[in-house]
Write an enzyme that holds these catalytic residues in place. Structure first.
Site, PDB file in Angstrom:
ATOM      1  N   GLY A 124      30.149  20.622  31.673  1.00  0.00           N
ATOM      2  CA  GLY A 124      29.722  21.979  32.013  1.00  0.00           C
ATOM      3  C   GLY A 124      29.424  22.125  33.482  1.00  0.00           C
ATOM      4  N   PRO A 128      28.844  31.939  35.400  1.00  0.00           N
ATOM      5  CA  PRO A 128      29.326  33.306  35.670  1.00  0.00           C
ATOM      6  C   PRO A 128      29.354  33.657  37.154  1.00  0.00           C
ATOM      7  CG  PRO A 128      27.859  33.307  33.781  1.00  0.00           C
ATOM      8  CD  PRO A 128      27.797  31.926  34.356  1.00  0.00           C
ATOM      9  N   ALA A 130      29.254  31.180  39.703  1.00  0.00           N
ATOM     10  CA  ALA A 130      29.582  30.014  40.526  1.00  0.00           C
ATOM     11  C   ALA A 130      30.726  29.233  39.906  1.00  0.00           C
ATOM     12  CB  ALA A 130      28.367  29.102  40.674  1.00  0.00           C
ATOM     13  N   ILE A 335      65.770  34.003  32.378  1.00  0.00           N
ATOM     14  CA  ILE A 335      67.005  33.547  31.748  1.00  0.00           C
ATOM     15  C   ILE A 335      67.070  34.031  30.300  1.00  0.00           C
ATOM     16  CG2 ILE A 335      68.204  31.474  30.917  1.00  0.00           C
ATOM     17  CD1 ILE A 335      67.259  30.093  33.531  1.00  0.00           C
ATOM     18  N   GLY A 338      65.179  39.949  27.811  1.00  0.00           N
ATOM     19  CA  GLY A 338      64.228  40.696  26.991  1.00  0.00           C
ATOM     20  C   GLY A 338      63.609  39.859  25.891  1.00  0.00           C
ATOM     21  N   GLU A 361      40.249  23.535  37.690  1.00  0.00           N
ATOM     22  CA  GLU A 361      39.994  22.283  38.433  1.00  0.00           C
ATOM     23  C   GLU A 361      40.048  22.506  39.940  1.00  0.00           C
ATOM     24  OE1 GLU A 361      39.424  19.252  36.979  1.00  0.00           O
ATOM     25  OE2 GLU A 361      40.083  19.516  34.909  1.00  0.00           O
TER      26      GLU A 361
END
Length: 378
Positions: A124, A128, A130, A335, A338, A361
């Site tokens: 962790g 929000p 940083a 390539i 649609g 990262e």
């Protein structure tokens, strides 16, 4: 530069590639559309011994080289970038702080089940307010009798909320302005997980916000020396950047593989798409870009294996490979035409998964700064 895999690493690569094609490929699209982390295949990788690739045998791992790890990560990402992203987050920023800075007791208690594939690791850092600006972190660790009390919120944390997750290692600010790394197990009082977040891509990766409300962490769950947590994380992050580069290579290669197959089957104006020079040039450029980024990535990995400085090369590899991934997947969609624009198309998944590689990262803008400083710029 020696990119040669050992016999064991070649066997592991073959094992991982076979497993990916047999077990991961058939469920990848469904898990992506269901926005579900397929922990069953991650457990399968663990049963094969592939969740502890960078961990020494002493702690339940395999102790492969960085080059061997990159080769397997690239192969997994070519099949399913989401599963590969979960695997790399577990293997690097999730596991490395415990391996590099944890005590032997911590390694036995938490690292071993991670390396043996029984649990999934998370770290962790981001909040929000940083991300790249690490020194703006607001999650705080306050000294208490026999330990520390954590308060704050983490954002966009991968692997913390699955049925395999052990918890999370958290970077928090100390009263003196330094940072510490703290192990928080699932079920700890005051620790809660937000709902799974919905991103543009990596739908199969479990990513969510984490909340800490007076969470008590005993002293024996502090990783390394309090106050040195930031340096510990930055050390692990350098390996993470090589990992993201490998993820980008696999994502780009997977899109190229799909484009080659489609161009060889699709007919327009009475001929295969692959017979048109315009398509041939696209495919040639895509393959060339991937190969150039591959050499840069494996070079950074080989420097780490040789015990040489690799900070600049890791940043270069992450920067270039992520650019290549977004460019190649875009051309692959072109390539397909649609058909490629439709989310049901297999190439659309790779296109959506590519963008985050320029963000995670350390953003590509941060990679520019890292490279410039390593070049001696003020």
């Amino acid at each position: 530069m020696d990119f040669t895999l050992t016999e064991l690493e070649r066997d592991l690569l073959d094992l991982g590639r076979t497993y990916a094609e047999r077990e991961i490929a058939p469920i990848a699209a469904q898990a992506w559309h269901e926005e579900r982390c397929p922990t069953d295949v991650l457990r399968g990788l663990g049963e094969l011994g592939l969740l502890g690739l960078l961990v020494p045998e002493k702690w339940g791992g395999i102790d492969a080289s960085t080059v061997g790890y990159v080769a397997l990560l690239e192969a997994l990402a070519a099949v399913d970038p989401s599963v590969a992203a979960a695997w790399q987050a577990h293997s690097t920023i999730g596991t490395m702080p415990l391996l590099l800075f944890g005590s032997d007791d911590q390694r036995e208690r938490w690292l071993r089940p991670l390396a043996e594939g029984r649990q999934l690791a998370a770290f962790g850092l981001t909040e929000p307010s940083a991300g790249s600006d690490v020194r703006s972190l607001r999650t705080k660790a306050t000294r208490a009798a026999g330990g520390w009390v954590l308060n704050g919120q983490k954002a966009f944390i991968s692997n913390a909320g699955t049925d395999m997750s052990f918890g999370v290692t958290v970077l928090a600010r100390l009263a003196d302005g330094g940072f510490g790394s703290f192990i928080v197990e699932r079920g700890a009082t005051g620790y809660t997980e937000g709902p799974k977040l919905r991103g543009i891509g990596w739908h199969g990766l479990d990513t969510r916000d984490l909340f800490f409300d007076d969470v008590f962490v005993p002293d024996d769950q502090v990783v390394g020396e309090p106050g040195k947590g930031l340096g510990q994380f930055l050390s692990a992050l350098e390996v993470g950047r090589i990992s993201v580069a490998a993820l980008a290579l696999g994502t780009a290669q997977g899109a190229l593989n799909l484009a080659l197959e489609y161009a060889g089957q699709r007919e327009q104006f009475g001929a295969k798409l692959s017979s048109f020079q315009a398509i041939q040039f696209k495919l040639a450029d895509m393959a060339t870009q991937i190969e150039a980024a591959r050499w840069l990535t494996y070079y950074a990995a080989s420097l780490r294996d040789a015990g040489k400085p690799f900070k600049k090369e890791a940043a270069m590899a992450k920067l270039q490979a992520s650019r290549v991934a977004t460019a190649v997947t875009s051309e692959a969609v072109q390539i397909f035409g649609g058909t490629g624009y439709m989310l049901e198309s297999p190439v659309a998944r790779f296109y959506c998964d590519a963008k985050v590689l320029e963000i995670g990262e350390g953003t590509n803008e941060i990679q520019h700064l890292v490279i410039a400083r390593e070049l001696g710029c003020a």
